[in-house]
Design an enzyme around this catalytic site. Structure first.
Site, PDB file in Angstrom:
ATOM      1  N   SER A   1      -6.360  -0.214   7.965  1.00  0.00           N
ATOM      2  CA  SER A   1      -7.879  -0.046   8.031  1.00  0.00           C
ATOM      3  C   SER A   1      -8.749  -1.544   7.741  1.00  0.00           C
ATOM      4  CB  SER A   1      -8.471   0.935   7.099  1.00  0.00           C
ATOM      5  OG  SER A   1      -8.069   0.667   5.892  1.00  0.00           O
TER       6      SER A   1
ATOM      7  N   LYS B   1       0.868  -1.121   0.089  1.00  0.00           N
ATOM      8  CA  LYS B   1       0.029  -0.031   0.074  1.00  0.00           C
ATOM      9  C   LYS B   1       0.718   1.166  -0.135  1.00  0.00           C
ATOM     10  CE  LYS B   1      -1.940  -0.977   3.839  1.00  0.00           C
ATOM     11  NZ  LYS B   1      -1.198  -1.925   3.977  1.00  0.00           N
TER      12      LYS B   1
END
Length: 640
Positions: free
Chosen positions: A542, A474
């Site tokens: 998340s 990411k």
């Protein structure tokens, strides 16, 4: 007793039905410790009142022979214990409801579970009751669960309590045993605010003091249980309180009629009364009170009506029509009691749905101030609430609502919390009061807004949210996207999960509750930076749907782009460049996503990037830039 066929013939069925309709209704619950005889009591109550039909009696006789616990005698508990698991264990698990009536009154009775693990079921059954019948086994006396149910009854606003000292036949109908139990319970009841207590000695199995006085207790001069239930006056002053009508439906069948339908939950309303609409504060006058049977001059609490106003004012479902002279308070921050009902623990800061009356809003609970040990009434510190636990905490809503404290009006102060994704009810709550800070903090209007700031930068502000397992890539992709946008002349900022834990979120760990708070803070920071006109790139694991949805809701769908950097656990664990997965497998890292903490992948991300190895990070970054360009976030004049 029930009317006979001859009564019906003599008086006419219409007369009987009119008498039945005029009877008052009493809702009551039975509760107590396991095997205190709750189901047997209700079964006996129905049997002795001749309210069991012939086919039900035949089924009871058959079931008593097969699975009963009373030998050749009827096992009255089987009239209530309908679940197979209950009959196998001889206990009540779910809430069993029964509807019956006598010549004097109609009844709805809830047989609630005795096990501590079914506290949530007991709360459900008690939420609408006016009387609580708390059973005590005469051989065991006041138990922990007896006190637990007494506390819950008080918390839920039930003020009329019957202490049914059951199985007195097993202690030779001893007055001394009964008096000792009564003394102990009245002392406890005073601690929790219960003062309307009626104590009745009985044997539910034998029928003593159930429907009529028993010769086995000549020392007792009070009413039988049925006599008390038929005559008890519920201290319900809801009709004398200020007028409240939560709007359930805006009724507009044609251009000439516009009314607001709902059930009155407090006070009375007259044609011509001045009213106020909450939360807007608009005022008008009642022009008509409409019902299916025609217009009324006056309506009272408990009636369902349609209110027609004299003025064209904005009223929607969930609004409250109230007396203008005594309206409810309006706020978005409260202190409340929460009874946690979910197998998953409460996560402070997580966004839930709150249903109060006819209105549904977004809500999040802060870390509890304390939880209550309902066995000892002790208040203890806690960071969360587990299944069946009760605590006091602050509640924050995403908009203002009209309310009354639960102690003043159950309908205006009682609520449930609902999981946003499963729609499961996770908690029941009672509002205490609005927090003063809710009145002291206001949103300051400014002249320069997000659009103006973004226009100055020649771009459209947005939040690009990268989510995925640890080690999936990411941060690498987000960093490449920012470099590309920077080269193109755009104003950006990259928020990285590891970086923010060095400062803003250094006080947070990696429990589920800490992860929720971590993302909540980042979402709020991102909102401020988007408001500044910036393109924000946020790279965080998340792991939960709810917190990613929180970020989307804060920013708005049009300015939020969710990027799922996707690879299987096997792929990212094989890479494990930082050795984190290996540590987690050895038990050296707790609450590690994918190992002992869940990851909930996005169901419909705006962009899904395959990070299994077939596509380079550079190519993935270009895909994100292309999506931003197609979405209009990158202004053409800046794309050079």
């Amino acid at each position: 007793m029930a009317h006979s066929v001859n009564d019906l013939v003599a008086n006419g069925i219409d007369t009987y039905l009119q008498l039945h309709e005029s009877k008052t209704m009493l809702r009551f619950i039975t509760c107590g410790s396991v095997d205190d005889g709750k189901s047997t009591l209700i079964g006996r109550l129905l049997y002795d009142s001749k309210l069991v039909f012939a086919d039900q009696l035949a089924a009871l006789e058959n079931d008593s022979r097969k699975v009963g616990t009373q030998g050749d005698e009827l096992d009255f508990a089987l009239l209530l214990d309908g679940l197979t698991a209950e009959r196998e264990q001889g206990i009540t698990i779910d809430v069993a409801y029964r509807y019956f009536s006598t010549e004097r009154r109609k009844f709805i009775v809830a047989d609630t579970p005795g096990h501590e693990q079914y506290t949530r079921n007991m709360v459900t059954g008690a939420s609408m009751a006016g009387v609580a019948v708390i059973l005590v086994d005469a051989r065991k006396g006041i138990l922990t669960q007896t006190r637990r149910h007494g506390y819950l009854v008080s918390l839920l606003g039930i003020r009329n309590v019957v202490l049914a000292v059951n199985k007195l036949d097993l202690v030779d109908f001893s007055q001394e045993v009964f008096d000792d139990i009564e003394t102990q319970y009245r002392a406890f009841a005073t601690e929790v605010g219960l003062d309307d207590i009626v104590c009745i000695p009985m044997s539910a199995l034998r029928g003593d003091n159930i429907t009529e006085a028993s010769p086995n207790t000549p020392w007792y001069s009070g009413p039988s249980l049925m006599e008390h239930l038929e005559t008890v006056e519920i201290a319900d002053d809801i009709q004398t309180r200020p007028f409240r009508l939560p709007v359930q439906w805006v009724n507009r069948p044609n251009l000439d009629f516009r009314g607001f339908a709902g059930q009155i939950v407090g006070g009375t309303v007259n044609s011509g009364d001045r009213i106020r609409i909450l939360p807007s504060g608009a005022e008008s006058t009642v022009a008509r009170i409409h019902t299916a049977d025609g217009d009324l001059d006056q309506a009272v609490a408990g009636q369902s009506v349609t209110i027609v106003l004299a003025d064209e004012v904005d009223v929607s479902r969930g609004d409250v029509i109230a007396a203008a002279s005594s309206p409810p308070a309006v706020s978005d921050q409260f202190e409340c009691h929460l009874v946690w009902m979910s197998e998953e623990p409460m996560l402070p800061g997580r966004q839930y749905l709150m249903k109060i009356g006819t209105r549904t809003v977004g809500a999040s609970a802060a870390q509890p101030k304390y939880k209550v040990n309902v066995n000892t009434l002790e208040q203890t510190a806690t960071r969360t609430l587990e299944l069946n636990e009760i605590g006091v905490c602050n509640l924050n809503l995403d908009r203002q609502i009209p309310f009354d404290p639960y102690t003043e009006n159950r309908e205006m102060g009682g609520f449930i919390l609902i999981d946003r994704f499963t729609n499961a009810t996770v908690a029941a709550g009672m509002l205490h009061f609005a927090l003063r800070r809710a009145d002291n903090v206001h949103w300051q209007a400014v002249e320069v807004n997000q659009q103006a700031r973004a226009r100055l930068k020649g771009q459209r502000a947005a939040l690009v949210w990268f989510t995925g397992l640890s080690g999936v890539g990411k941060s690498t992709i987000a960093n490449l996207v920012e470099q590309r946008l920077f080269d193109l002349g755009f104003h950006t900022y990259l928020l990285d999960g590891d970086n923010v834990r060095h400062g803003l979120n250094k006080d947070l760990g990696f429990t589920d509750a800490d992860r929720v708070e971590n993302i909540r803070r980042i979402a709020e920071v991102s909102r401020l930076m988007v408001d500044a006109g910036t393109i924000v790139l946020a790279s965080f694991i998340s792991p939960f749907h709810a917190e990613r949805q929180l970020a989307r809701d804060l920013i708005g769908d049009g300015d939020f782009v969710e990027v799922h950097v996707d690879a299987s656990l096997e792929v990212v664990e094989a890479r494990d460049r930082k050795g984190l997965y290996a540590k987690a497998r050895r038990g050296e890292l707790l609450h590690f996503t994918g190992i002992d903490s869940p990851y909930e992948p996005p169901e419909a991300p705006d962009i899904r990037l395959d990070a299994s190895g077939d596509i380079s990070a550079e190519a993935s970054a270009e895909l994100v830039v292309a999506h931003l360009r197609a979405a209009g976030i990158l202004a053409p004049e800046m794309d050079v």
